[in-house]
Design an enzyme around this catalytic site. Structure first.
Site, PDB file in Angstrom:
ATOM      1  N   ARG A 148       1.758  -2.787 -12.907  1.00 29.21           N
ATOM      2  CA  ARG A 148       1.899  -2.569 -14.350  1.00 29.21           C
ATOM      3  C   ARG A 148       3.363  -2.422 -14.734  1.00 29.21           C
ATOM      4  O   ARG A 148       4.197  -2.088 -13.897  1.00 29.21           O
ATOM      5  CB  ARG A 148       1.157  -1.299 -14.755  1.00 29.21           C
ATOM      6  CG  ARG A 148      -0.295  -1.567 -15.092  1.00 29.21           C
ATOM      7  CD  ARG A 148      -0.956  -0.291 -15.514  1.00 29.21           C
ATOM      8  NE  ARG A 148      -0.799   0.014 -16.927  1.00 29.21           N
ATOM      9  CZ  ARG A 148      -0.359   1.181 -17.397  1.00 29.21           C
ATOM     10  NH1 ARG A 148       0.016   2.133 -16.590  1.00 29.21           N
ATOM     11  NH2 ARG A 148      -0.289   1.399 -18.691  1.00 29.21           N
ATOM     12  N   LYS A 172      -1.056   7.523  -4.522  1.00 27.21           N
ATOM     13  CA  LYS A 172      -1.761   6.354  -5.063  1.00 27.21           C
ATOM     14  C   LYS A 172      -2.480   5.587  -3.957  1.00 27.21           C
ATOM     15  O   LYS A 172      -1.881   5.163  -2.977  1.00 27.21           O
ATOM     16  CB  LYS A 172      -0.745   5.455  -5.766  1.00 27.21           C
ATOM     17  CG  LYS A 172      -1.350   4.255  -6.438  1.00 27.21           C
ATOM     18  CD  LYS A 172      -0.407   3.786  -7.531  1.00 27.21           C
ATOM     19  CE  LYS A 172      -0.791   2.431  -8.062  1.00 27.21           C
ATOM     20  NZ  LYS A 172      -0.033   2.123  -9.286  1.00 27.21           N
ATOM     21  N   ARG A 195       4.383  16.788 -13.584  1.00 27.69           N
ATOM     22  CA  ARG A 195       5.621  17.546 -13.415  1.00 27.69           C
ATOM     23  C   ARG A 195       5.324  18.896 -12.778  1.00 27.69           C
ATOM     24  O   ARG A 195       4.361  19.552 -13.116  1.00 27.69           O
ATOM     25  CB  ARG A 195       6.273  17.810 -14.760  1.00 27.69           C
ATOM     26  CG  ARG A 195       6.328  16.540 -15.556  1.00 27.69           C
ATOM     27  CD  ARG A 195       7.584  16.372 -16.280  1.00 27.69           C
ATOM     28  NE  ARG A 195       7.849  14.940 -16.324  1.00 27.69           N
ATOM     29  CZ  ARG A 195       8.979  14.420 -16.734  1.00 27.69           C
ATOM     30  NH1 ARG A 195       9.953  15.194 -17.069  1.00 27.69           N
ATOM     31  NH2 ARG A 195       9.136  13.131 -16.767  1.00 27.69           N
TER      32      ARG A 195
HETATM   33  C1  BTN Z   1      -0.413  -1.048 -10.722  1.00 21.40           C
HETATM   34  O1  BTN Z   1      -0.833  -0.018 -10.179  1.00 21.40           O
HETATM   35  O2  BTN Z   1       0.689  -1.091 -11.234  1.00 21.40           O
HETATM   36  C2  BTN Z   1      -1.321  -2.255 -10.708  1.00 21.40           C
HETATM   37  C3  BTN Z   1      -1.311  -2.934  -9.375  1.00 21.40           C
HETATM   38  C4  BTN Z   1      -2.191  -4.157  -9.316  1.00 21.40           C
HETATM   39  C5  BTN Z   1      -1.981  -4.946  -8.034  1.00 21.40           C
HETATM   40  C6  BTN Z   1      -2.985  -6.043  -7.894  1.00 21.40           C
HETATM   41  S1  BTN Z   1      -2.939  -6.794  -6.293  1.00 21.40           S
HETATM   42  C7  BTN Z   1      -4.026  -8.045  -6.830  1.00 21.40           C
HETATM   43  C8  BTN Z   1      -3.584  -8.410  -8.239  1.00 21.40           C
HETATM   44  N1  BTN Z   1      -2.540  -9.402  -8.207  1.00 21.40           N
HETATM   45  C9  BTN Z   1      -1.383  -8.933  -8.660  1.00 21.40           C
HETATM   46  O3  BTN Z   1      -0.317  -9.590  -8.714  1.00 21.40           O
HETATM   47  N2  BTN Z   1      -1.520  -7.656  -9.047  1.00 21.40           N
HETATM   48  C10 BTN Z   1      -2.881  -7.197  -8.868  1.00 21.40           C
END
Ligand code: BTN
Length: 329
Positions: A124, A189, A322
């Site tokens: 993201r 995560k 935090r």
């Molecule tokens: C995040 O937490 O920021 C989202 C991560 C999403 C990763 C997945 S891996 C499969 C799909 N292809 C990508 O390029 N991104 C998502």
């Protein structure tokens, strides 16, 4: 990357294979094999054991994604929802693969793409998603919704809740859905979701839903936040194809349910994975940051923050937690 796939296909059994055997198999010299293995290590992040007199191996072996196994682990009614299942050894991003091929895909059905490796995996907010070859789950599901684009907000939460419930069935405890798109265990995560939706505001829409789930992630310097893998949580790891099928099945089910009920159908589940309630947070939005207490998710899928005695609901931004004003994640 594809060129390494046959070599990985042999080494993935975890046993030693001599330089001579590999050289004969690929009709190359032993030094050419050695060079290829070095490149393979560099490009995939996999580590290859090399022992004089015995040869080369991937210690502990590697379970590659396999169409037959994946399909066998999916329930029949989920298989019936999928018009296309693509397993790639490498691609830039599974989300991009589906977005770029959308024109040629059957309309009104699901399409899924899984990859062993992404050279430009997307997270993201423009962040990269980094993962070693063959150790995690990176998959994208393209789904056609009857709902217009404007009613898809909250979908990442619904998907997160459904995946959390599926992982719980595999034995993962203490899962938390971190608004709006992360799964955490021990404040680290475990998985992230990236949704890219297209469509008109008053017509059916299509969402490409990407999931990155850490199964046996290895030390990857570029990851900028605390992370955890299933291998650290579960005493015995299920097969990777089974894990992939389990989360994919949950995603398909969540898409169907979301199209009928919206986020309202997931509020109970979200409550069960709402482990951060009452914590001090910062919500970063494009032009401001709100500091306050995280009070859960409201019935529109927004995040409720209690700031200076006033509860407010937000639909965008990113939360960090935090402790004494030090950001921890
Ligand atoms: C995040 O937490 O920021 C989202 C991560 C999403 C990763 C997945 S891996 C499969 C799909 N292809 C990508 O390029 N991104 C998502």
């Amino acid at each position: 990357m594809d060129r390494f796939y046959p070599l990985i296909g042999i080494l993935c059994d975890g046993r030693f294979h001599s330089g001579e055997e590999l050289a004969a198999e690929f009709n190359l010299s032993r030094s050419a094999i050695w060079k290829q293995l070095k490149q393979l290590e560099q490009e995939t992040g996999l580590s290859i054991d090399s022992v004089r007199g015995r040869g080369y191996r991937i210690a502990g072996g590697l379970e590659l994604l396999n169409r037959e196994s994946l399909m066998a682990h999916l329930e029949d009614h989920h298989v019936g929802c999928l018009e296309m299942v693509q397993i790639l050894s490498a691609t830039a991003s599974t989300n991009d693969y589906l977005l770029e091929n959308q024109e040629s895909m059957p309309v009104g059905s699901g399409a899924v793409c899984l990859a062993e490796y992404q050279s430009a995996g997307k997270g993201r907010r423009g962040r990269p998603w980094v993962s070693v070859f063959g150790r995690n789950v990176m998959l994208s599901l393209s789904w056609r919704f009857q709902k217009p684009l404007s009613q898809l907000s909250g979908l990442s939460l619904a998907i997160g809740a459904a995946i959390a419930a599926a992982l719980k069935r595999l034995g993962v405890e203490e899962l938390v859905v971190k608004w709006p798109n992360d799964l955490h265990v021990e404040r680290r995560k475990l998985a992230g979701i990236l949704i890219e939706a297209t469509g008109d505001f008053d017509a059916p829409s299509t969402a490409v839903i990407g999931l990155g789930l850490n199964i046996s992630q290895r030390g990857m310097g570029e990851i900028d936040q605390p992370w955890i893998s299933l291998s650290e949580i579960l005493p015995v790891l299920p097969e990777r194809n089974l894990i992939a099928a389990t989360v994919l099945g949950a995603m398909i089910e969540a898409c169907k349910q979301f199209d009928e009920q919206g986020i309202a159908g997931f509020l109970g589940q979200l409550e069960a994975f709402d482990g951060y309630r009452g914590k001090q947070v910062a919500l970063d939005m494009v032009n401001k940051t709100v500091i306050g207490r995280y009070m859960g998710i409201d019935n529109s899928g927004g995040v409720v923050i209690d700031s200076e005695g006033r509860k407010q609901v937000f639909h965008g931004g990113e939360i960090s937690f935090r402790v004494n004003n030090d950001e921890i994640t």
